[in-house]
Design a protein around this motif. Structure first.
Motif, PDB file in Angstrom:
ATOM      1  N   THR A  65       0.825  -1.206   0.000  1.00 23.70           N
ATOM      2  CA  THR A  65       0.000   0.000   0.000  1.00 23.70           C
ATOM      3  C   THR A  65       0.858   1.256   0.000  1.00 23.70           C
ATOM      4  O   THR A  65       0.577   2.218  -0.715  1.00 23.70           O
ATOM      5  CB  THR A  65      -0.914   0.015   1.243  1.00 23.70           C
ATOM      6  OG1 THR A  65      -1.643  -1.205   1.317  1.00 23.70           O
ATOM      7  CG2 THR A  65      -1.883   1.193   1.188  1.00 23.70           C
ATOM      8  N   GLN A  66       1.915   1.256   0.801  1.00 25.64           N
ATOM      9  CA  GLN A  66       2.772   2.432   0.907  1.00 25.64           C
ATOM     10  C   GLN A  66       4.119   2.040   1.490  1.00 25.64           C
ATOM     11  O   GLN A  66       4.199   1.151   2.355  1.00 25.64           O
ATOM     12  CB  GLN A  66       2.126   3.494   1.800  1.00 25.64           C
ATOM     13  CG  GLN A  66       2.765   4.866   1.712  1.00 25.64           C
ATOM     14  CD  GLN A  66       2.473   5.552   0.382  1.00 25.64           C
ATOM     15  OE1 GLN A  66       1.450   5.298  -0.259  1.00 25.64           O
ATOM     16  NE2 GLN A  66       3.370   6.405  -0.060  1.00 25.64           N
ATOM     17  N   VAL A  67       5.174   2.702   1.011  1.00 32.46           N
ATOM     18  CA  VAL A  67       6.516   2.525   1.560  1.00 32.46           C
ATOM     19  C   VAL A  67       6.965   3.853   2.151  1.00 32.46           C
ATOM     20  O   VAL A  67       6.857   4.899   1.497  1.00 32.46           O
ATOM     21  CB  VAL A  67       7.524   2.067   0.478  1.00 32.46           C
ATOM     22  CG1 VAL A  67       8.943   2.028   1.060  1.00 32.46           C
ATOM     23  CG2 VAL A  67       7.140   0.699  -0.072  1.00 32.46           C
ATOM     24  N   PHE A  68       7.464   3.814   3.383  1.00 33.65           N
ATOM     25  CA  PHE A  68       8.014   4.997   4.034  1.00 33.65           C
ATOM     26  C   PHE A  68       9.534   4.857   4.049  1.00 33.65           C
ATOM     27  O   PHE A  68      10.070   3.865   4.549  1.00 33.65           O
ATOM     28  CB  PHE A  68       7.460   5.147   5.444  1.00 33.65           C
ATOM     29  CG  PHE A  68       5.977   5.374   5.466  1.00 33.65           C
ATOM     30  CD1 PHE A  68       5.457   6.639   5.254  1.00 33.65           C
ATOM     31  CD2 PHE A  68       5.102   4.315   5.655  1.00 33.65           C
ATOM     32  CE1 PHE A  68       4.091   6.847   5.247  1.00 33.65           C
ATOM     33  CE2 PHE A  68       3.736   4.512   5.655  1.00 33.65           C
ATOM     34  CZ  PHE A  68       3.220   5.790   5.451  1.00 33.65           C
ATOM     35  N   LEU A  69      10.201   5.868   3.493  1.00 34.39           N
ATOM     36  CA  LEU A  69      11.635   5.778   3.253  1.00 34.39           C
ATOM     37  C   LEU A  69      12.369   6.958   3.894  1.00 34.39           C
ATOM     38  O   LEU A  69      12.440   8.046   3.314  1.00 34.39           O
ATOM     39  CB  LEU A  69      11.896   5.761   1.744  1.00 34.39           C
ATOM     40  CG  LEU A  69      13.340   5.591   1.290  1.00 34.39           C
ATOM     41  CD1 LEU A  69      13.884   4.217   1.675  1.00 34.39           C
ATOM     42  CD2 LEU A  69      13.447   5.800  -0.221  1.00 34.39           C
ATOM     43  N   PRO A  70      12.909   6.793   5.103  1.00 37.54           N
ATOM     44  CA  PRO A  70      13.733   7.862   5.683  1.00 37.54           C
ATOM     45  C   PRO A  70      14.983   8.109   4.839  1.00 37.54           C
ATOM     46  O   PRO A  70      15.613   7.161   4.348  1.00 37.54           O
ATOM     47  CB  PRO A  70      14.097   7.312   7.073  1.00 37.54           C
ATOM     48  CG  PRO A  70      13.010   6.324   7.386  1.00 37.54           C
ATOM     49  CD  PRO A  70      12.682   5.697   6.063  1.00 37.54           C
ATOM     50  N   LEU A  71      15.332   9.373   4.677  1.00 39.21           N
ATOM     51  CA  LEU A  71      16.550   9.713   3.943  1.00 39.21           C
ATOM     52  C   LEU A  71      17.786   9.295   4.733  1.00 39.21           C
ATOM     53  O   LEU A  71      17.746   9.097   5.946  1.00 39.21           O
ATOM     54  CB  LEU A  71      16.583  11.214   3.669  1.00 39.21           C
ATOM     55  CG  LEU A  71      15.506  11.757   2.727  1.00 39.21           C
ATOM     56  CD1 LEU A  71      15.585  13.279   2.647  1.00 39.21           C
ATOM     57  CD2 LEU A  71      15.621  11.142   1.337  1.00 39.21           C
ATOM     58  N   PHE A  72      18.887   9.161   4.025  1.00 32.07           N
ATOM     59  CA  PHE A  72      20.144   8.761   4.665  1.00 32.07           C
ATOM     60  C   PHE A  72      20.663   9.889   5.567  1.00 32.07           C
ATOM     61  O   PHE A  72      20.431  11.078   5.299  1.00 32.07           O
ATOM     62  CB  PHE A  72      21.215   8.437   3.618  1.00 32.07           C
ATOM     63  CG  PHE A  72      20.856   7.318   2.687  1.00 32.07           C
ATOM     64  CD1 PHE A  72      20.566   6.053   3.176  1.00 32.07           C
ATOM     65  CD2 PHE A  72      20.813   7.535   1.309  1.00 32.07           C
ATOM     66  CE1 PHE A  72      20.251   5.020   2.306  1.00 32.07           C
ATOM     67  CE2 PHE A  72      20.497   6.514   0.431  1.00 32.07           C
ATOM     68  CZ  PHE A  72      20.205   5.243   0.933  1.00 32.07           C
ATOM     69  N   ILE A  73      21.373   9.511   6.617  1.00 32.89           N
ATOM     70  CA  ILE A  73      22.064  10.493   7.442  1.00 32.89           C
ATOM     71  C   ILE A  73      23.521  10.064   7.610  1.00 32.89           C
ATOM     72  O   ILE A  73      23.869   8.888   7.401  1.00 32.89           O
ATOM     73  CB  ILE A  73      21.418  10.666   8.832  1.00 32.89           C
ATOM     74  CG1 ILE A  73      21.602   9.389   9.679  1.00 32.89           C
ATOM     75  CG2 ILE A  73      19.974  11.054   8.721  1.00 32.89           C
ATOM     76  CD1 ILE A  73      21.312   9.597  11.151  1.00 32.89           C
ATOM     77  N   LEU A  74      24.353  11.008   7.983  1.00 31.22           N
ATOM     78  CA  LEU A  74      25.741  10.713   8.324  1.00 31.22           C
ATOM     79  C   LEU A  74      25.749  10.284   9.785  1.00 31.22           C
ATOM     80  O   LEU A  74      25.715  11.115  10.682  1.00 31.22           O
ATOM     81  CB  LEU A  74      26.616  11.947   8.105  1.00 31.22           C
ATOM     82  CG  LEU A  74      28.122  11.763   8.257  1.00 31.22           C
ATOM     83  CD1 LEU A  74      28.648  10.793   7.203  1.00 31.22           C
ATOM     84  CD2 LEU A  74      28.835  13.100   8.129  1.00 31.22           C
ATOM     85  N   HIS A  75      25.769   8.988  10.036  1.00 29.74           N
ATOM     86  CA  HIS A  75      25.523   8.479  11.386  1.00 29.74           C
ATOM     87  C   HIS A  75      26.767   8.559  12.261  1.00 29.74           C
ATOM     88  O   HIS A  75      27.870   8.214  11.827  1.00 29.74           O
ATOM     89  CB  HIS A  75      25.021   7.024  11.318  1.00 29.74           C
ATOM     90  CG  HIS A  75      24.163   6.664  12.487  1.00 29.74           C
ATOM     91  ND1 HIS A  75      24.692   6.425  13.729  1.00 29.74           N
ATOM     92  CD2 HIS A  75      22.823   6.540  12.607  1.00 29.74           C
ATOM     93  CE1 HIS A  75      23.704   6.160  14.561  1.00 29.74           C
ATOM     94  NE2 HIS A  75      22.557   6.221  13.906  1.00 29.74           N
ATOM     95  N   PRO A  76      26.610   8.998  13.534  1.00 28.91           N
ATOM     96  CA  PRO A  76      27.760   9.098  14.442  1.00 28.91           C
ATOM     97  C   PRO A  76      28.480   7.771  14.687  1.00 28.91           C
ATOM     98  O   PRO A  76      29.666   7.772  15.031  1.00 28.91           O
ATOM     99  CB  PRO A  76      27.133   9.621  15.748  1.00 28.91           C
ATOM    100  CG  PRO A  76      25.878  10.309  15.325  1.00 28.91           C
ATOM    101  CD  PRO A  76      25.380   9.535  14.148  1.00 28.91           C
ATOM    102  N   ARG A  77      27.782   6.649  14.509  1.00 32.27           N
ATOM    103  CA  ARG A  77      28.430   5.367  14.785  1.00 32.27           C
ATOM    104  C   ARG A  77      29.589   5.089  13.820  1.00 32.27           C
ATOM    105  O   ARG A  77      30.438   4.251  14.099  1.00 32.27           O
ATOM    106  CB  ARG A  77      27.415   4.226  14.731  1.00 32.27           C
ATOM    107  CG  ARG A  77      26.824   3.938  13.363  1.00 32.27           C
ATOM    108  CD  ARG A  77      25.771   2.836  13.446  1.00 32.27           C
ATOM    109  NE  ARG A  77      25.131   2.592  12.168  1.00 32.27           N
ATOM    110  CZ  ARG A  77      25.600   1.805  11.219  1.00 32.27           C
ATOM    111  NH1 ARG A  77      26.744   1.171  11.390  1.00 32.27           N
ATOM    112  NH2 ARG A  77      24.937   1.633  10.091  1.00 32.27           N
TER     113      ARG A  77
END
Length: 558
Positions: A104-116
């Motif tokens: 029905t729908q895909v939710f896609l968070p954008l990439f981040i520069l992760h501290p890990r």
């Protein structure tokens, strides 16, 4: 909202987002796909024919190194090319689109520069590649592909990020890559999309005043000392926040106020402060009083003929947010950041409004709402007693001493509303006053499930024969009506017994701002004559039931 099926696909643990979705969705069937198998999971989904009676959603929340082997090699310092990274993202998008065709729908968070990853945002690794430029380029690719998509919804994480959103201990022990606040923010964005799809978008914003629309406590600082306007960075941020709210109002979003303040003083400040953007006419309703905010919000909803699911509540105080969120789960209660400079980006990131109607309809929206049929009553509000008990309040009392003197005097001198006499003292004059052996000063500190609030109340008294007479009684407005006043009276009861006193007395000295203290004393005490109160020592021999612990500290700085 209707039931849904939600699958989650990630290279980290993101299941907490499901808990934050439950207030908005009546039932969730959650499928957690294989951990850190991002591409294989998408292939499985793309080969599965959708045969689900409820909407089937996918939260595909991944880091760039989980979909680009070249970027993963880059993180290890190996030679890498940006073109290779982008080719791998294109391949990932192909799998994502095939999976989306069955959902029905895909939710896609954008990439981040992760501290890990332990990278400096601007350092170059493996030739001339810069981490931030890679992430920005990757996100530009996703934005160009999906910003107009009807099946893939992008989520920008940047407005949610703060200095401590990543906890290394949680990552290494449980593979949790984000703080609870981030999970809540993502859940709010998913629910906002679903509300819009269902025609249940947010239609009104209910706002606190102190430290929300302006900086400072109006009742203590006075209108002239509020932080608002271009003379300071935070003052300018509050003003820009009001500008953002005004633009929303012009597009048809209803604004209302729910604040613990004196109504006449608050409205006068709203209407006369030189740097206010919003005026009284911009608010369709308000409850400016000392009552429970959840109850006030329900009354505002009735007045506006709006369902609770149509409301957003913005308040800087986490305790008040918790009260409203727990009592009225249909109301959207975002976590406002501590820094008001982030208020505009936080509000702008809430994709909860539907502006598809014409401007003419927008301008008439308030009137149209008033003509609508009343919405169905929501779930019953939790009682005040239940909410207070949930705060897990711990009270600490200590005599005035070197370690608490500075804060004690500051609170004594700036508190106006819940202040019996509004007596002002310096360190020297207070020490001189205490030289009389029959006088005492005590400070009260508070801790609850949200953390330590520090010293929030003070008490001064002197003994005369068999009577303890209160000379000072002041409580920060942030903890009004949470039992702090009764805890001070309980301490007085204990001290009266120690001194073999049979009566406690107090004399209220009225000012333009301290009527809330008089009202509270009339409720708690016996008013023998105007402004003169007497309290039998047995009246507060026990603590309020919601106080989880009560500690009286020894009279030293050890």
């Amino acid at each position: 909202m209707t039931d849904i099926t939600l699958s989650t696909n990630s290279n980290a643990v993101i299941t907490p987002v499901v808990r934050h979705l439950k207030p908005y969705i009546s039932s969730i069937v959650h499928h957690e796909l294989s951990f850190n198998q991002v591409i294989p999971n998408l292939i499985i989904l793309s080969n599965t024919q959708a045969d689900c009676p409820t909407p089937h959603l996918l939260l595909n929340w991944v880091d760039l190194d989980a979909v680009s082997p070249t970027f993963a090699a880059f993180l290890q310092g190996k030679p890498s090319k940006l073109t290779a990274i982008l080719e791998e993202i294109e391949a990932y998008c192909t799998h994502l689109e095939r999976a989306a065709s069955t959902l029905t729908q895909v939710f896609l968070p954008l990439f981040i520069l992760h501290p890990r990853w332990g990278l400096n945002t601007s350092e170059t690794i493996s030739g001339a590649l810069c981490p931030k430029e890679i992430i920005d380029t990757a996100n530009s690719l996703l934005l160009n592909k999906y910003k107009q998509s009807s099946t893939i919804t992008l989520i920008n994480l940047s407005p949610l990020l703060h200095d401590d959103f990543f906890n290394p201990k949680l990552w290494y022990s449980a593979k949790l890559a984000y703080s609870n606040q981030i999970f809540k923010g993502v859940a709010e964005r998913i629910s906002a999309f679903l509300l819009n799809q269902a025609g249940k978008e947010k239609k009104a914003i209910i706002l606190d005043l102190d430290d929300t629309l302006w900086g400072g406590i109006l009742g203590d600082a006075g209108k002239e000392n509020l932080v608002l306007g271009p003379s300071s960075p935070k003052g300018e941020a509050y003003q820009d926040f009001q500008k953002c709210l005004y633009r929303l109002k012009e597009r048809g979003i209803i604004l209302a106020l729910c604040s613990k303040n004196e109504e006449a003083i608050a409205l006068e400040a709203i209407n006369s402060h030189d740097h206010m953007i919003l005026s009284e006419n911009d608010f369709s309703a308000w409850r400016i009083n000392w009552d429970d905010k959840a109850t006030n919000i329900k009354e505002i909803a009735k007045e506006l003929n709006l369902g609770l699911q149509s409301l957003i509540f913005l308040d800087d105080n986490p305790s008040e947010r918790d009260r409203v969120a727990s009592a009225l789960p249909e109301v959207l209660v975002p976590d406002l950041p501590k820094d008001p400079m982030k208020y505009v980006s936080t509000l702008s990131s809430l994709d909860v409004f539907n502006f598809s109607t014409s401007s003419g309809e927008d301008q008439q929206r308030t009137q149209l709402y008033k003509e609508e049929k009343k919405r169905q009553e929501s779930a019953q509000i939790l009682s005040i007693d239940e909410w207070l008990h949930s705060l897990e309040m711990k009270i600490y009392l200590a005599p005035l001493k070197a370690s608490n003197e500075a804060r004690f005097i500051q609170l004594m001198n700036k508190t106006n509303q819940m202040n019996l006499t509004t007596r002002r003292e310096t360190s020297a004059s207070l020490k001189n006053w205490l030289n009389n052996g029959r006088r005492e000063m005590w400070g009260l500190s508070l801790e609850d499930k949200f953390g330590k609030s520090g010293l929030v109340a003070g008490l001064g008294f002197e003994q005369s024969k068999e009577t303890l007479n209160i000379t000072d009684f002041f409580v920060s407005c942030r903890v009004f009506n949470k039992g702090v006043e009764e805890c001070l009276l309980h301490l007085l009861t204990l001290r009266a017994r120690d001194a073999n006193a049979s009566t406690i007395t107090a004399t209220y000295i009225p000012t333009q701002k301290n009527s809330p203290c008089y009202d509270k004393f009339k409720m708690l005490w016996n008013e023998k004559k105007p402004f003169a109160f007497e309290l039998p020592i047995e009246k507060y021999s026990t603590l309020p039931k919601h106080i989880s612990s009560f500690t009286i500290e020894v009279d030293n700085d050890a």
